[in-house]
Design a protein around this motif. Sequence first.
Motif, PDB file in Angstrom:
ATOM      1  N   VAL A 494       0.826  -1.213   0.000  1.00  0.00           N
ATOM      2  CA  VAL A 494       0.000   0.000   0.000  1.00  0.00           C
ATOM      3  C   VAL A 494       0.861   1.264   0.000  1.00  0.00           C
ATOM      4  O   VAL A 494       0.627   2.193  -0.773  1.00  0.00           O
ATOM      5  N   ARG A 495       1.864   1.295   0.857  1.00  0.00           N
ATOM      6  CA  ARG A 495       2.653   2.524   1.011  1.00  0.00           C
ATOM      7  C   ARG A 495       3.888   2.555   0.104  1.00  0.00           C
ATOM      8  O   ARG A 495       4.738   3.418   0.250  1.00  0.00           O
ATOM      9  N   GLY A 496       3.990   1.611  -0.819  1.00  0.00           N
ATOM     10  CA  GLY A 496       5.150   1.581  -1.710  1.00  0.00           C
ATOM     11  C   GLY A 496       6.346   1.016  -0.982  1.00  0.00           C
ATOM     12  O   GLY A 496       6.805  -0.067  -1.254  1.00  0.00           O
ATOM     13  N   GLU A 497       6.833   1.770  -0.018  1.00  0.00           N
ATOM     14  CA  GLU A 497       7.847   1.264   0.891  1.00  0.00           C
ATOM     15  C   GLU A 497       7.547   1.809   2.275  1.00  0.00           C
ATOM     16  O   GLU A 497       6.831   2.805   2.405  1.00  0.00           O
ATOM     17  N   VAL A 498       8.033   1.108   3.277  1.00  0.00           N
ATOM     18  CA  VAL A 498       7.854   1.577   4.659  1.00  0.00           C
ATOM     19  C   VAL A 498       9.204   1.581   5.359  1.00  0.00           C
ATOM     20  O   VAL A 498      10.180   1.020   4.871  1.00  0.00           O
ATOM     21  N   VAL A 499       9.210   2.232   6.519  1.00  0.00           N
ATOM     22  CA  VAL A 499      10.436   2.306   7.315  1.00  0.00           C
ATOM     23  C   VAL A 499      10.596   0.995   8.083  1.00  0.00           C
ATOM     24  O   VAL A 499       9.664   0.568   8.774  1.00  0.00           O
ATOM     25  N   LYS A 500      11.757   0.371   7.945  1.00  0.00           N
ATOM     26  CA  LYS A 500      12.053  -0.827   8.744  1.00  0.00           C
ATOM     27  C   LYS A 500      13.292  -0.570   9.594  1.00  0.00           C
ATOM     28  O   LYS A 500      14.309  -0.081   9.092  1.00  0.00           O
ATOM     29  N   ALA A 501      13.187  -0.905  10.882  1.00  0.00           N
ATOM     30  CA  ALA A 501      14.328  -0.714  11.785  1.00  0.00           C
ATOM     31  C   ALA A 501      14.888  -2.063  12.199  1.00  0.00           C
ATOM     32  O   ALA A 501      14.145  -2.939  12.654  1.00  0.00           O
ATOM     33  N   PHE A 502      16.179  -2.229  11.997  1.00  0.00           N
ATOM     34  CA  PHE A 502      16.902  -3.388  12.545  1.00  0.00           C
ATOM     35  C   PHE A 502      17.514  -2.903  13.853  1.00  0.00           C
ATOM     36  O   PHE A 502      18.267  -1.923  13.850  1.00  0.00           O
ATOM     37  N   VAL A 503      17.182  -3.590  14.944  1.00  0.00           N
ATOM     38  CA  VAL A 503      17.559  -3.076  16.264  1.00  0.00           C
ATOM     39  C   VAL A 503      18.401  -4.089  17.034  1.00  0.00           C
ATOM     40  O   VAL A 503      18.033  -5.268  17.122  1.00  0.00           O
ATOM     41  N   VAL A 504      19.512  -3.622  17.579  1.00  0.00           N
ATOM     42  CA  VAL A 504      20.314  -4.445  18.507  1.00  0.00           C
ATOM     43  C   VAL A 504      19.913  -4.019  19.918  1.00  0.00           C
ATOM     44  O   VAL A 504      19.971  -2.837  20.259  1.00  0.00           O
ATOM     45  N   LEU A 505      19.489  -5.005  20.714  1.00  0.00           N
ATOM     46  CA  LEU A 505      18.943  -4.685  22.041  1.00  0.00           C
ATOM     47  C   LEU A 505      20.027  -4.640  23.118  1.00  0.00           C
ATOM     48  O   LEU A 505      21.027  -5.375  23.065  1.00  0.00           O
ATOM     49  N   SER A 506      19.768  -3.813  24.100  1.00  0.00           N
ATOM     50  CA  SER A 506      20.667  -3.779  25.272  1.00  0.00           C
ATOM     51  C   SER A 506      20.352  -4.993  26.150  1.00  0.00           C
ATOM     52  O   SER A 506      19.235  -5.546  26.083  1.00  0.00           O
ATOM     53  N   ALA A 507      21.321  -5.391  26.974  1.00  0.00           N
ATOM     54  CA  ALA A 507      21.190  -6.632  27.752  1.00  0.00           C
ATOM     55  C   ALA A 507      19.875  -6.733  28.532  1.00  0.00           C
ATOM     56  O   ALA A 507      19.191  -7.777  28.448  1.00  0.00           O
ATOM     57  N   PRO A 508      19.437  -5.709  29.265  1.00  0.00           N
ATOM     58  CA  PRO A 508      18.220  -5.887  30.074  1.00  0.00           C
ATOM     59  C   PRO A 508      16.960  -6.157  29.243  1.00  0.00           C
ATOM     60  O   PRO A 508      15.956  -6.610  29.766  1.00  0.00           O
ATOM     61  N   PHE A 509      16.994  -5.841  27.950  1.00  0.00           N
ATOM     62  CA  PHE A 509      15.782  -5.980  27.130  1.00  0.00           C
ATOM     63  C   PHE A 509      15.826  -7.211  26.217  1.00  0.00           C
ATOM     64  O   PHE A 509      14.895  -7.460  25.467  1.00  0.00           O
ATOM     65  N   LYS A 510      16.936  -7.979  26.305  1.00  0.00           N
ATOM     66  CA  LYS A 510      17.116  -9.087  25.348  1.00  0.00           C
ATOM     67  C   LYS A 510      16.022 -10.136  25.468  1.00  0.00           C
ATOM     68  O   LYS A 510      15.657 -10.777  24.488  1.00  0.00           O
ATOM     69  N   SER A 511      15.474 -10.299  26.673  1.00  0.00           N
ATOM     70  CA  SER A 511      14.441 -11.331  26.810  1.00  0.00           C
ATOM     71  C   SER A 511      13.028 -10.739  26.811  1.00  0.00           C
ATOM     72  O   SER A 511      12.062 -11.405  27.174  1.00  0.00           O
ATOM     73  N   SER A 512      12.884  -9.490  26.384  1.00  0.00           N
ATOM     74  CA  SER A 512      11.544  -8.855  26.350  1.00  0.00           C
ATOM     75  C   SER A 512      10.665  -9.517  25.304  1.00  0.00           C
ATOM     76  O   SER A 512      11.161 -10.080  24.319  1.00  0.00           O
ATOM     77  N   ASN A 513       9.359  -9.396  25.498  1.00  0.00           N
ATOM     78  CA  ASN A 513       8.412  -9.883  24.500  1.00  0.00           C
ATOM     79  C   ASN A 513       8.574  -9.028  23.225  1.00  0.00           C
ATOM     80  O   ASN A 513       8.397  -7.811  23.271  1.00  0.00           O
ATOM     81  N   PRO A 514       8.918  -9.657  22.078  1.00  0.00           N
ATOM     82  CA  PRO A 514       9.248  -8.853  20.885  1.00  0.00           C
ATOM     83  C   PRO A 514       8.065  -7.997  20.389  1.00  0.00           C
ATOM     84  O   PRO A 514       8.262  -6.868  19.958  1.00  0.00           O
ATOM     85  N   GLU A 515       6.830  -8.570  20.459  1.00  0.00           N
ATOM     86  CA  GLU A 515       5.674  -7.786  19.956  1.00  0.00           C
ATOM     87  C   GLU A 515       5.473  -6.540  20.811  1.00  0.00           C
ATOM     88  O   GLU A 515       5.250  -5.443  20.300  1.00  0.00           O
ATOM     89  N   LYS A 516       5.550  -6.764  22.146  1.00  0.00           N
ATOM     90  CA  LYS A 516       5.334  -5.632  23.058  1.00  0.00           C
ATOM     91  C   LYS A 516       6.420  -4.574  22.881  1.00  0.00           C
ATOM     92  O   LYS A 516       6.141  -3.366  22.853  1.00  0.00           O
ATOM     93  N   LEU A 517       7.641  -5.055  22.731  1.00  0.00           N
ATOM     94  CA  LEU A 517       8.759  -4.119  22.610  1.00  0.00           C
ATOM     95  C   LEU A 517       8.678  -3.350  21.275  1.00  0.00           C
ATOM     96  O   LEU A 517       8.981  -2.164  21.210  1.00  0.00           O
ATOM     97  N   THR A 518       8.222  -4.052  20.239  1.00  0.00           N
ATOM     98  CA  THR A 518       8.052  -3.372  18.944  1.00  0.00           C
ATOM     99  C   THR A 518       7.091  -2.212  19.099  1.00  0.00           C
ATOM    100  O   THR A 518       7.371  -1.087  18.677  1.00  0.00           O
TER     101      THR A 518
END
Length: 565
Positions: A494-518
């Motif tokens: 729909v939008r042609g292209e969208v913004v995508k972020a590749f993210v390296v997480l800090s240690a305290p957040f490595k085990s976070s729920n990915p959907e929630k963190l997104t």
Amino acid sequence: TKPSGQRFHKSHPPGAPLTLADFEAINRCERSLPKNFNFAGDVLDQWSQKEKTRERPANPALWWVNGKGDEVKWSFGELGSLSRKAANVLTKPCGLERGDRVAVILPRIPEWWLISVACMRTGLVFMPGTTQLTAKDILYRLRASKAKCIVASDEVIPAVESIVSECPDLKTKLLVSLHSQNGWLSFPELFQTASAEHSCVETGSQEPMAIYFTSGTTGSPKMAQHSQSSLGIGYALCGRYWLDLKSTDIIWNMSDTGWIKAAIGSMFSSWLHGACVFVHRMAQFDTDTFLDTLTTYPITTLCSAPTVYRMLVQKDLKRYKFKKLRHCLTGGEPLNPEVLEQWKVQTGLELYEGYGQTEVGIICANQKGQEIKPGSMGKGVLPYDVQIIDENGNILPPGKEGEIALRLTSTRPFCFFSEYVDNPEKTAATIRGNFYVTGDRGVMDSDGYFWFVGRADDVIISSGYRIGPFEVESALIEHPAVVESAVVSSPDPVRGEVVKAFVVLSAPFKSSNPEKLTLELQDHVKKSTAPYKYPRKVEFVKELPKTITGKIKRNVLRDHEWGRT
Ligand code: BCO
């Protein structure tokens, strides 16, 4: 006789009013630019005269609705007297002087047009911005431009109040609202008592008129400055041949007031041709309201981003009987041939794509009467000489991919931006040999049609927005979960292209729920910078691809997203 090889320029007889034919001749390089030019005095006031002598049909100059029953219709005469009042507000109680910069952050309300025209009448430099701007964005804009005044609406007050103490040059805050606010002058109150007597200043053709902030790969947005003539005269041919406008037409160009597309489609090209500018204050874009508007109002000409047409063709368009629609346009991002085809099948109307940039306006277009090649953005438009060049500034033959560029003559074309303010290096970086380089890659075919390939840099074009990856990465890094990120474009139906972020997480957040963190990161970006830039896709990765010197290789991630090897 005309000396061979030398262009013959007629100059304008002193004192004679400039006409549309003069403006078109200037764009064809058949006439030289007048020394002085002011869009309000030389165009709008001329149409106002034509109304009096009935040389212009009884068609409003501005027709505004909000979908809640409110409506404003102004003739050119009314626009003239109201904008003179607004001019007196800007110069008297606001104390602004010719050349001062004014940030104008208003939604699609009639006052945006009044304030913009008032700035022209007084020689103030207006700097439109979308109401999606956050406090941080506004702070950057006010400080970088040393703006003397901000004109804003209710939704922007909290953001401005939170940063205003950091803007020493800002002298006046003017509020367009029914409510009053401490520390702000009230536009409606001052407007009520302002005089309608005002003499339009005689601005020089090359004098600054507006500044638009535009994103690049690196750093904060740059200030692209336009002159009175680049905006005020530069769209005469575009209005005739791309938009196909006459003074009987009603054009609905739905771009937000913050983008140059609003100025091109909803002010300069339209009013140069005496057409009516239609505005719907849709707070949130909605396809049903959009289609109902086309069936209710006698809109003849529609201009919208391809993303809007992609959303519209998902509806059963045959159910809608558009009242007067006859000419449809699109631009701001590439249009896919399938959408053009679906629009044509469902509405019986062609879709005329144009291509341009904040810096240089419309460069290529499918002009009325020209054969449309689906997928192409048409041919180069006057006064530009559009070419495809290589990295050394050599012209490439048809069929060869290279960078889309504009050939420069001995003088800078009048319809170019004048410069990136306070940034001579970036201004100079747009020039390669005898060419201005757009930063876009493309191909020209043997018939002279241009085909968009993609950006030559890391800028993302999503839903018609130009988004700098650095701005999004800077917002992401403020969140404690983010060690580093790389932001690239990713395909979207729909939008042609969208913004995508590749993210390296800090240690305290490595085990976070990915959907929630997104969601949390998306929300964070929307609060930090204008929400249209938020990453619609987020992927958590262990590391980012880098060069030997440690520079992130966005191209590797982007190529992967687009399935390129
Ligand atoms: O899609 P989402 O709902 O997830 O997110 C949207 C908004 O909901 C959200 N948002 C807006 N204000 C917010 C907020 N979130 C939190 N707080 C707020 N205050 O942010 C996202 C904004 O995305 P959008 O603007 O694309 O919204 P939407 O409704 O999807 O609109 C679709 C379009 C197509 C109407 C819109 O994208 C659009 O107008 N695109 C065209 C842009 C344009 O005019 N470009 C021309 C630039 S000038 C040029 O190209 C030079 C040519 C010579």
